[in-house]
Design a protein around this motif. Structure first.
Motif, PDB file in Angstrom:
ATOM      1  N   TYR A  11       0.851  -1.189   0.000  1.00 43.98           N
ATOM      2  CA  TYR A  11       0.000   0.000   0.000  1.00 43.98           C
ATOM      3  C   TYR A  11       0.886   1.238   0.000  1.00 43.98           C
ATOM      4  O   TYR A  11       1.722   1.416   0.890  1.00 43.98           O
ATOM      5  CB  TYR A  11      -0.896   0.018   1.232  1.00 43.98           C
ATOM      6  N   ASP A  13       1.021   5.542  -1.913  1.00 43.70           N
ATOM      7  CA  ASP A  13       0.629   6.501  -2.934  1.00 43.70           C
ATOM      8  C   ASP A  13       1.590   6.369  -4.113  1.00 43.70           C
ATOM      9  O   ASP A  13       2.793   6.198  -3.921  1.00 43.70           O
ATOM     10  CB  ASP A  13       0.687   7.933  -2.388  1.00 43.70           C
ATOM     11  N   GLU A  14       1.050   6.438  -5.310  1.00 45.24           N
ATOM     12  CA  GLU A  14       1.864   6.351  -6.520  1.00 45.24           C
ATOM     13  C   GLU A  14       2.784   5.124  -6.476  1.00 45.24           C
ATOM     14  O   GLU A  14       3.999   5.211  -6.723  1.00 45.24           O
ATOM     15  CB  GLU A  14       2.674   7.631  -6.717  1.00 45.24           C
ATOM     16  N   GLY A  85       4.592   5.245   3.679  1.00 46.72           N
ATOM     17  CA  GLY A  85       3.915   6.511   3.924  1.00 46.72           C
ATOM     18  C   GLY A  85       4.878   7.564   4.426  1.00 46.72           C
ATOM     19  O   GLY A  85       6.073   7.294   4.640  1.00 46.72           O
TER      20      GLY A  85
END
Length: 291
Positions: A11, A13-14, A85
């Motif tokens: 998981y 972003d991008e 993250g």
């Protein structure tokens, strides 16, 4: 090359921009050793006898591979998920105050922590608040650690260090799994995960094989009698590397002030600073984190 199998999900972003894949593993003796950097000097990296490394033929994932690894929030658990993250901005600003990015050695890093107790107290307070929001239970601080620049893999068995060791005594483990004395292959998924914060100057990388220990065990069963050969938590890494050297490794970028969360007891992995030129600095906590 073995095909990538559905397993541990990632998981981020991008995701497609930070993950690469290769064609598998290679025994360290069959790959030209790189030169890690220590205080502006270069040293040929040395390894333990059974160490396996990722091949260097990294590339972007194709669409089918991306779909296999991308997190979909289905059956998401601490033992089958990896998260990338960014640390909250207010914590980043406090770390900036320590000026760690200029440190050239672990002694300098530790000294900066000792000499800035008020700032460290603020960091700890905000970090604990952040971790409590993503934790499923209790957690504990594990370590503040440094790694050399341009290191293909970073893990060492420090219990083997001689008194007064030098950099020439360092032998790196290679791709591995974490474990404890009470762990078995069938209980590895119960030991939680870790969060590691990159508080250094440059990106570092999480090297990951996206298979749980039970998946690995079942794959080995197709090649040999696991009972006669007594495949267990201690030797499963060696068996897998020899039997499935063509299973791909994932390389996941962890930029400065980003974290990874990974079930390191339940998968093969390591860190890497390959391509960097500055000291790698990492803070790690153990718990059961889930985002």
């Amino acid at each position: 090359m073995e095909k990538l199998k559905p397993g541990i999900k990632i998981y981020a972003d991008e995701l497609s921009k930070i993950v690469q894949i290769n064609s598998g593993l290679i025994h360290h003796s069959k790959q030209h050793s790189n030169e890690l950097i220590f205080k502006d000097e270069k040293f040929s990296q040395k390894y333990e006898s059974e160490a396996y490394l990722p091949k260097r033929d990294w590339r972007k994932l194709n669409l089918s591979e991306y779909k296999i690894i991308a997190g979909n929030n289905k059956d998401k658990k601490d033992y089958n998920s990896v998260f990338i993250g960014e640390i909250p901005q207010n914590i980043q600003l406090l770390f900036d105050g320590l000026n760690l990015k200029e440190a050239q050695s672990d002694d300098e890093v530790f000294r900066k922590f000792r000499e800035n107790q008020n700032l460290i107290s603020e960091i700890n307070l905000l970090l604990n608040e952040f971790l409590e929001n993503i934790s499923q239970g209790s957690f504990r601080f594990m370590s503040l650690a440094t790694n050399y620049a341009n290191s293909e893999v970073v893990s060492l068995d420090k219990r083997k260090f001689p008194i007064g060791f030098t950099i020439n005594d360092l032998k790196f483990i290679g791709i591995h799994k974490d474990s404890s004395e009470t762990m078995t292959l069938h209980t590895a998924h119960k030991f939680g995960n870790r969060i590691s914060l990159n508080i250094g100057k440059e990106s570092r990388y999480l090297l990951l094989i996206n298979l749980s220990m039970l998946q690995v065990y079942n794959m080995i069963k197709t090649k040999m009698n696991v009972h006669e050969n007594e495949v267990n938590n201690k030797n499963i890494t060696s068996y897998f590397m020899k039997l499935f050297p063509d299973y791909p490794v994932l390389k996941i970028e962890q930029p400065p002030y980003h974290y990874y969360i990974a079930p390191t007891d339940n998968c093969f992995h390591d860190g890497s600073t390959f391509g960097s030129s500055s000291l790698d600095i990492v803070m790690t906590y153990l718990g059961k984190f889930l985002i």
